[in-house]
Design a protein around this motif. Structure first.
Motif, short mmCIF file in Angstrom:
data_model
loop_
_atom_site.label_atom_id
_atom_site.label_comp_id
_atom_site.label_asym_id
_atom_site.label_seq_id
_atom_site.Cartn_x
_atom_site.Cartn_y
_atom_site.Cartn_z
N MET A 170 0.85 -1.19 0.00
CA MET A 170 0.00 0.00 0.00
C MET A 170 0.88 1.24 0.00
N GLU A 171 0.58 2.17 -0.90
CA GLU A 171 1.39 3.37 -1.00
C GLU A 171 1.11 4.31 0.17
N GLU A 172 2.16 5.05 0.57
CA GLU A 172 2.01 6.02 1.64
C GLU A 172 1.13 7.17 1.17
N LEU A 173 0.26 7.64 2.05
CA LEU A 173 -0.64 8.74 1.72
C LEU A 173 -0.53 9.82 2.79
N LEU A 174 -0.65 11.06 2.38
CA LEU A 174 -0.77 12.18 3.30
C LEU A 174 -2.26 12.53 3.40
N ASP A 175 -2.72 12.84 4.60
CA ASP A 175 -4.12 13.22 4.76
C ASP A 175 -4.49 14.30 3.75
N TYR A 176 -5.69 14.15 3.13
CA TYR A 176 -6.05 15.05 2.04
C TYR A 176 -6.04 16.52 2.46
N SER A 177 -6.61 16.82 3.61
CA SER A 177 -6.65 18.22 4.05
C SER A 177 -5.26 18.77 4.27
N ASP A 178 -4.35 17.94 4.79
CA ASP A 178 -2.96 18.38 4.97
C ASP A 178 -2.28 18.56 3.62
N ALA A 179 -2.59 17.68 2.67
CA ALA A 179 -1.96 17.75 1.35
C ALA A 179 -2.31 19.04 0.63
N VAL A 180 -3.60 19.41 0.64
CA VAL A 180 -4.01 20.63 -0.08
C VAL A 180 -3.63 21.89 0.68
N ALA A 181 -3.33 21.73 1.98
CA ALA A 181 -2.84 22.88 2.74
C ALA A 181 -1.36 23.14 2.42
N LYS A 182 -0.61 22.08 2.12
CA LYS A 182 0.83 22.23 1.88
C LYS A 182 1.19 22.43 0.41
N TYR A 183 0.33 21.94 -0.50
CA TYR A 183 0.65 21.97 -1.93
C TYR A 183 -0.52 22.53 -2.74
N ASP A 184 -0.17 23.08 -3.88
CA ASP A 184 -1.18 23.62 -4.80
C ASP A 184 -1.44 22.59 -5.89
N PRO A 185 -2.64 21.99 -5.91
CA PRO A 185 -2.92 20.99 -6.95
C PRO A 185 -3.28 21.65 -8.27
N VAL A 186 -2.77 21.08 -9.35
CA VAL A 186 -3.14 21.50 -10.70
C VAL A 186 -3.62 20.24 -11.42
N ILE A 187 -4.77 20.34 -12.06
CA ILE A 187 -5.34 19.18 -12.73
C ILE A 187 -5.53 19.47 -14.21
N GLY A 188 -5.65 18.43 -14.98
CA GLY A 188 -5.96 18.53 -16.40
C GLY A 188 -6.81 17.33 -16.78
N LEU A 189 -7.72 17.53 -17.70
CA LEU A 189 -8.64 16.47 -18.08
C LEU A 189 -8.68 16.30 -19.59
N GLU A 190 -8.67 15.06 -20.01
CA GLU A 190 -8.85 14.72 -21.42
C GLU A 190 -10.10 13.84 -21.49
N VAL A 191 -11.19 14.45 -21.90
CA VAL A 191 -12.48 13.75 -21.94
C VAL A 191 -12.73 13.24 -23.35
N HIS A 192 -12.96 11.95 -23.45
CA HIS A 192 -13.23 11.32 -24.74
C HIS A 192 -14.73 11.10 -24.89
N VAL A 193 -15.31 11.63 -25.94
CA VAL A 193 -16.74 11.50 -26.21
C VAL A 193 -16.93 10.74 -27.52
N GLU A 194 -17.52 9.55 -27.45
CA GLU A 194 -17.84 8.80 -28.67
C GLU A 194 -19.05 9.42 -29.35
N LEU A 195 -18.97 9.61 -30.65
CA LEU A 195 -20.05 10.23 -31.40
C LEU A 195 -21.04 9.17 -31.89
N SER A 196 -22.31 9.52 -31.89
CA SER A 196 -23.36 8.56 -32.25
C SER A 196 -23.71 8.64 -33.73
N THR A 197 -22.72 8.46 -34.56
CA THR A 197 -22.96 8.39 -36.00
C THR A 197 -23.40 6.97 -36.37
N ALA A 198 -23.95 6.83 -37.55
CA ALA A 198 -24.40 5.50 -37.98
C ALA A 198 -23.22 4.59 -38.31
N THR A 199 -22.15 5.18 -38.82
CA THR A 199 -20.98 4.39 -39.21
C THR A 199 -19.73 4.96 -38.56
#
Length: 498
Positions: free
Chosen positions: A1-30
């Motif tokens: 099991m990986e070591e974890l820092l309590d979430y509230s402590d983590a966001v108090a000590k560090y600035d999180p930056v996130i990024g998202l790549e959302v894949h959307v399947e299109l409903s075409t016939a082919t």
């Protein structure tokens, strides 16, 4: 099991930056580049053509409808639409694309430079910047047999189904999302939900996450302060639920914070979400764009959507979810919290459809947020999957509003509808639930109740009108709860005064 820092402590000590790549399947016939059917399911490797399978000599042709859908989605995400763009080959060896490259877009996406305003649970609006929304083809699906986890590690062998290979996708890539702080998981989950809702509303995708129509790659990095350079990121692949997006970010923030606190270095890698415990597990060292050796697809000409066509598509966009929520909130006279509860319950469109079918807004909301929401929770299903249609809810509400059913009788009628006994009117007829409104029948029951309760009669005559409740209760019992209580009260007062 990986070591974890309590979430509230983590966001108090560090600035999180996130990024998202959302894949959307299109409903075409082919599919994106060939005439193979774009359909979910089917026997493995039956929804394919030589192009889907990357056979030598097979040539791709761009799906016009897919480009139209991609432009619709790009416009709904406030993106600019390129006057000219082209496809590229993203080269990598992986068995789910047997031609050894994915036809995608690299430095020339169809849609770019957009944004999406995301409303959080407390009403705060957070703007997510979008770098690009490019078009590509989906890959096939690997199934690993014999292992304990369903992953390739420990499996005895693997099977590949190419039915999904070539399905048209739009990949929506955000810019680094900064400033969310401790709310980063909530921002990310709401962003993915908002994208899902938009894709459904504009009709470009079924957007069913359980089928993989919408899925997200979740990037997380930490830095000491907002003024520091971005940290090394992890990328958790193919996260396919809002809860999983939230859990992924919370876990990665706690995991990376523990590594940094111990003086270690975060590894740039892909990871996999573990639904059993809400953690992530390492996959492979993350490749950079250069490793994919992008180069222009020589078998496809550039795409140059005319400005006239783009504006025609823009003109056909329906009301988007945020605008719809604002309008309906005003029409239904709901407070901010009431509207958020409706949205979070997945009841907005169900209530709207019920109102369009003839229900009152208050009545439709009462049934969907009350009895039907409880039914969905008890049966562990989505509200939209409850076996009652908006038209049935409207019919039930009309029967109640017209006085043909009391609220108690309406609940019994709804039980019958849920049990598959037919429409509300069918259940009312079969069970004999309709309110007794004939004055003659009511007067007989009232006379019996008055005769049996002379002391109550004297109290009513003395001006204690609240005592009439005992008579009304007796009449309701005598009629099996089918009497119109309001009419019973009127008749009781008339009989006593007479």
């Amino acid at each position: 099991m990986e070591e974890l820092l309590d979430y509230s402590d983590a966001v108090a000590k560090y600035d999180p930056v996130i990024g998202l790549e959302v894949h959307v399947e299109l409903s075409t016939a082919t599919k994106m580049f060939d005439a193979a059917p774009n359909a979910f399911g089917g026997e493995p490797n039956t929804l394919v053509t030589p192009v889907s399978l990357g056979m030598p000599g097979s040539l791709p042709v761009v799906n016009h409808r897919a480009i139209e859908f991609a432009i619709r989605l790009g416009l709904a995400l406030n993106c600019k639409i390129a006057e000219s763009c082209r496809f590229a080959r993203k080269n990598y060896f992986y068995p789910d694309l047997c031609k050894n490259f994915q036809t995608s877009q690299s430095d020339e996406p169809l849609c770019y430079d957009g944004y999406l305003d995301v409303e959080l649970d407390d009403g705060e609006v957070f703007r997510v910047p979008i770098e690009r929304a490019h078009v590509e083809e989906d890959a096939g699906k690997n199934t690993h047999i014999g292992g304990a986890t369903g992953r390739i590690e420990g499996a005895l062998y693997s099977l590949v189904d190419y039915n999904r290979a070539g399905v048209p996708l739009v990949e929506i890539v955000t810019r680094p999302i900064e400033g969310a702080g401790a709310r980063a998981p909530e921002v990310a989950a709401k962003y993915v939900q908002t994208v899902r809702d938009i894709a459904r509303a504009i009709g470009v995708s079924e957007a069913r996450m359980e089928r993989g129509n919408v899925r997200a790659d979740v990037n997380v990095s930490l830095r000491p302060t907002p003024s520091d350079p971005l940290g090394v990121r992890s990328e958790t692949k193919n996260v396919n639920s809002f809860t999983a997006v939230d859990s992924t970010i919370r876990f990665e923030i706690s995991r990376q914070a523990a590594i940094l606190d111990a003086g270690g270095e975060v590894l740039q890698e892909t990871r996999h979400f573990q639904s059993a415990d809400g953690t992530t597990a390492p996959g492979r060292v993350k490749s950079d764009a250069d490793d994919y050796r992008y180069f222009p697809e020589p078998d496809l000409v550039p795409i140059q959507p005319s400005r006239e066509w783009v504006e025609e598509i823009r003109a056909t966009l329906p009301e988007l979810p945020a605008a719809k929520r604002k309008r309906l909130k005003a029409e239904w006279k709901l407070a901010d919290k009431e509207m958020r509860d409706v949205v979070n319950a997945g009841a907005l469109l169900l209530i709207e459809d019920s109102v369009l079918a003839g229900a009152t807004a208050a009545g439709a909301r009462k049934w969907w947020m009350g009895e039907l929401a409880r039914y969905a929770k008890e049966h562990e299903i989505e509200l939209a999957d409850v076996p009652v249609s908006p038209a049935a809810v409207a019919e039930l509400d009309q029967l109640t509003e017209s006085g043909k059913l009391t609220d108690k009788l309406a609940r019994q009628a709804l039980e019958g509808v849920l049990a598959g006994e037919g429409s509300p009117a069918d259940v009312v007829k079969a069970r004999g639930l309709e309110v007794v409104s004939d004055d003659g029948a009511l007067e007989a029951a009232i006379d019996d109740a008055l005769a049996a309760n002379p002391a109550v009669v004297e109290k009513i005559k003395a001006g204690k009108v609240q005592a009439a409740g005992a008579i009304i209760g007796a009449v309701m019992k005598a009629t099996g709860g089918k009497a119109d209580a309001k009419r019973v009260r009127e008749l009781v007062m008339e009989r006593v005064q007479a």
